[in-house]
Design a protein around this motif. Structure first.
Motif, PDB file in Angstrom:
ATOM      1  N   ASP A   1       8.448   9.039   8.687  1.00  0.00           N
ATOM      2  CA  ASP A   1       7.314   8.123   8.514  1.00  0.00           C
ATOM      3  C   ASP A   1       6.256   8.707   7.574  1.00  0.00           C
ATOM      4  N   LYS A   2       6.036   9.993   7.679  1.00  0.00           N
ATOM      5  CA  LYS A   2       5.055  10.648   6.803  1.00  0.00           C
ATOM      6  C   LYS A   2       5.484  10.554   5.340  1.00  0.00           C
TER       7      LYS A   2
ATOM      8  N   GLU B   1       5.238   6.914   4.081  1.00  0.00           N
ATOM      9  CA  GLU B   1       3.852   6.553   3.771  1.00  0.00           C
ATOM     10  C   GLU B   1       3.424   7.166   2.432  1.00  0.00           C
ATOM     11  N   ARG B   2       3.827   8.419   2.192  1.00  0.00           N
ATOM     12  CA  ARG B   2       3.450   9.087   0.939  1.00  0.00           C
ATOM     13  C   ARG B   2       4.047   8.349  -0.265  1.00  0.00           C
TER      14      ARG B   2
ATOM     15  N   ASP C   1       2.699   4.793  -0.823  1.00  0.00           N
ATOM     16  CA  ASP C   1       1.363   4.811  -1.425  1.00  0.00           C
ATOM     17  C   ASP C   1       1.445   4.995  -2.940  1.00  0.00           C
TER      18      ASP C   1
ATOM     19  N   SER D   1      -2.371  -6.510   4.696  1.00  0.00           N
ATOM     20  CA  SER D   1      -2.876  -5.634   5.746  1.00  0.00           C
ATOM     21  C   SER D   1      -4.404  -5.672   5.799  1.00  0.00           C
TER      22      SER D   1
ATOM     23  N   THR E   1      -6.523  -3.243   5.529  1.00  0.00           N
ATOM     24  CA  THR E   1      -7.171  -2.355   4.558  1.00  0.00           C
ATOM     25  C   THR E   1      -6.734  -2.636   3.123  1.00  0.00           C
TER      26      THR E   1
ATOM     27  N   GLU F   1      -4.288  -1.379   1.856  1.00  0.00           N
ATOM     28  CA  GLU F   1      -3.717  -0.105   1.440  1.00  0.00           C
ATOM     29  C   GLU F   1      -2.541   0.193   2.368  1.00  0.00           C
TER      30      GLU F   1
ATOM     31  N   ASP G   1      -2.133   2.547   4.415  1.00  0.00           N
ATOM     32  CA  ASP G   1      -2.523   2.979   5.773  1.00  0.00           C
ATOM     33  C   ASP G   1      -2.790   1.798   6.701  1.00  0.00           C
TER      34      ASP G   1
ATOM     35  N   LYS H   1       3.670   1.179  10.868  1.00  0.00           N
ATOM     36  CA  LYS H   1       4.891   1.941  10.573  1.00  0.00           C
ATOM     37  C   LYS H   1       6.142   1.226  11.075  1.00  0.00           C
TER      38      LYS H   1
END
Length: 448
Positions: free
Chosen positions: A35-36, A39-40, A43, A68, A70, A72, A74, A78
Motif C-alpha cells: 500500500d505504501k 500510494e507513492r 501520487d 476524493s 482532498t 489528492e 491521500d 486504500k
C-alpha cells in the motif's frame, strides 16, 4: 540555492532499464508495504497524467483522486486501490513508451510490475475467482475442447445464445464477446512432417538457420494455420523447421492473474525443453507476441539467476525479427509472384514493448507495391480482459480508435501479429475487413 546535481530530474532521456521481480521476498506480499508503494507511485502518476490514454487503469486512478475529499492520492481509500489494479492487463506500454520516471530515474516507477505485485497478493489471499482460474488454464481447456467428439459441440455451444447466456452467468464471459473456435486438427498434429531436415544450414547475424517453433496454446488449439504459415515461410527461405519437443502454456495468462506459482510450474516444464533445443543449435520463435515476450522478458525477470532461462532468452525471436535478420544478410528470398496492395497493420502492444522495431512492417514492405498503414495503439483485448463481462465494454471502448483507423485506411487487408487482437478489432468492424495474419499475407505474396 539547491545543488543542481542533487535536484530531482523531470524525466529522463536514458533508455529504460528493468529490475528483476523480487517475488520470492516475503515483503513482496506484505500488504502495508504494498500500500505504501502504491500510494507513492499513484501520487507520481497523479502529478503527471501523461498515460491517461493508454488503458483504463489510469482514468480509474485519476477519477478516484479527483472525486476524493482532498483531490489528492491521500484522499483515496486504500481499499479502492484494487479498482486500479483490476484494470491493468500488463501490456507494459506505460513503462516502455510513456513514463519518464522509470529506472534509471531515481523515482524508480515500474507501474506494470507494481500492478503485478498487487495481483500476486490478491491471488495469494484467495481472491482469484474459479472462473478466472479456468479461463487462464489454456492448455487444459484446449486439450478438452479439441477432443474430436467434443470439438463440434464446444464450437456450436459457443455460438448459441442460450449457452452464451449460461457462460456469462457462470464464467463471466460476456455474451457479445467473440470467443475462439477450437480445431481438433491441432498445430502439433499438422506439423508432424516438419522434422527439422534441411539443406545447407546458413547462420546469419544472430540467427543460426534452424528454428524450433513454440506453437502456443492459442495457435495450437484454435489457430493452427498461423503455425503452418510461419513454418512454410521459414522453410521457403531455407531455414530448417521443427516443433519444440513438447510444450505447455508459456504462463502469460497466469501471470496476468498474479498466479506466479503456476508461472513457475510452467517454466519448469518449458525451459528445460527449450534450453536443450538451443544447446542443440536451434533458435526459438512463436507466432504470438505475448508468448515471445514471456520468454524474453517476464521469465528472465522472475528468474534472473537461472542460466537456462537466460539462454532461452538469448536465442528466442519474434518471427519477423528473425526474417529481417536473414534479409540483412541477403538470405531472404525476394521473389514475390503475388501483390498485397494496401494493408492496415496493427502492431500489438506485447510486440512493441520488445524494442525490436517495426519488423513486421519492414518485411511486408519488401513485397513490391505493398503499402502499410501502421496502427500503434492498444486493441483492448489482452486475452481474458476482452471477453469478461466486467471489462468487455471497456475493451470495446479502448479498441474503438483502432477500429476507426482500420476503416479509414480502406485497405485490401487488415492484419495484426496478435490473432486475438486482430479478431477483437475485426469484430468491432463487423469483419469489414476480416482479420488476417501478417504471416499468412507473406505466404500469400510468396505464392507457397
Amino acid at each position: 540555492m539547491a545543488d543542481e546535481s542533487t535536484r530531482p530530474r523531470e524525466g529522463s532521456l536514458e533508455a529504460p532499464t528493468r529490475h528483476p521481480l523480487d517475488w520470492k521476498n516475503p515483503e513482496f506480499y506484505d500488504q502495508a508495504a504494498l500500500d505504501k508503494e502504491l500510494e507513492r507511485v499513484f501520487d507520481i502518476c497523479h502529478g503527471c497524467r501523461r498515460c491517461v490514454s493508454l488503458c483504463h487503469a489510469f482514468p480509474t486512478l485519476f477519477d478516484l483522486v479527483d472525486e476524493s475529499s482532498t483531490m489528492e492520492v491521500d484522499g483515496v481509500a486504500k481499499s479502492d486501490y484494487t479498482k486500479v489494479v483490476d484494470q491493468c492487463y500488463l501490456c507494459d506500454l506505460c513503462y516502455q513508451t510513456k513514463c519518464p520516471y522509470v529506472p534509471p530515474h531515481e523515482w524508480n516507477v515500474d507501474f506494470p510490475h507494481l500492478m503485478l505485485r498487487a495481483k500476486a497478493l490478491k491471488h495469494r489471499n484467495g481472491e482469484t475467482t474459479l472462473a478466472s482460474k479456468l479461463l487462464s488454464s489454456t492448455t487444459a481447456v484446449g486439450k478438452v475442447a479439441t477432443i474430436p467428439l467434443m470439438v463440434n459441440v464446444v464450437n456450436a455451444a459457443n455460438k448459441a445464445k442460450p449457452t452464451r447466456a449460461l457462460l456469462e452467468r457462470t464464467l463471466g464471459v460476456d455474451r457479445q464477446a467473440r470467443v475462439p473456435e477450437y480445431d481438433s486438427h491441432t498445430a502439433r498434429k499438422r506439423m508432424q512432417h516438419f522434422d527439422g531436415t534441411a539443406g545447407a544450414i546458413r547462420p546469419a547475424g544472430r540467427t543460426r538457420g534452424k528454428v524450433a517453433l513454440f506453437a502456443t496454446c492459442y495457435c495450437n488449439y484454435s489457430y493452427p494455420q498461423a503455425v503452418e504459415d510461419l513454418a512454410a515461410v521459414l522453410r521457403h527461405n531455407d531455414v530448417a523447421v521443427k516443433l519444440v519437443e513438447r510444450e505447455v502454456c508459456c504462463g502469460m495468462p497466469k501471470l496476468e492473474l498474479g498466479d506466479l506459482e503456476s508461472v513457475a510450474r510452467y517454466k519448469e516444464k518449458n525451459i528445460p525443453v527449450l534450453a536443450a533445443a538451443v544447446r542443440d543449435g536451434w533458435d526459438i520463435t512463436a507466432p504470438i507476441p505475448s508468448c515471445v515476450l514471456m520468454f524474453r522478458q517476464e521469465l528472465p525477470l522472475m528468474f534472473p539467476d537461472d542460466a537456462e532461462v537466460q539462454l532461452v532468452k538469448a536465442h528466442l525471436f519474434d518471427p519477423f525479427e528473425y526474417l529481417w535478420q536473414r534479409h540483412q544478410a541477403g538470405l531472404l528470398k525476394l521473389e514475390f509472384p503475388n501483390t498485397l496492395g494496401k494493408i492496415a497493420y496493427h502492431a500489438p502492444c506485447h510486440q512493441r514493448v520488445q524494442n525490436i522495431g517495426p519488423k513486421t512492417r519492414d518485411v511486408l514492405k519488401l513485397v513490391p507495391g505493398a503499402e502499410i498503414e501502421m496502427i500503434e495503439r492498444c486493441s483492448g483485448h489482452d486475452g481474458t480482459y476482452g471477453v469478461k463481462k466486467a471489462t468487455y465494454a471497456i475493451s470495446r471502448k479502448i479498441a474503438r480508435p483502432v477500429e476507426s483507423r482500420v476503416r479509414q485506411a480502406e485497405a485490401a487487408h487488415f492484419a495484426s501479429d496478435c490473432p486475438m487482437a486482430a479478431s477483437h478489432i475485426a469484430h468491432g468492424n463487423q469483419d469489414k475487413p476480416g482479420a488476417e495474419s501478417p504471416l499468412a499475407l507473406l505466404r500469400q505474396a510468396y505464392g507457397i
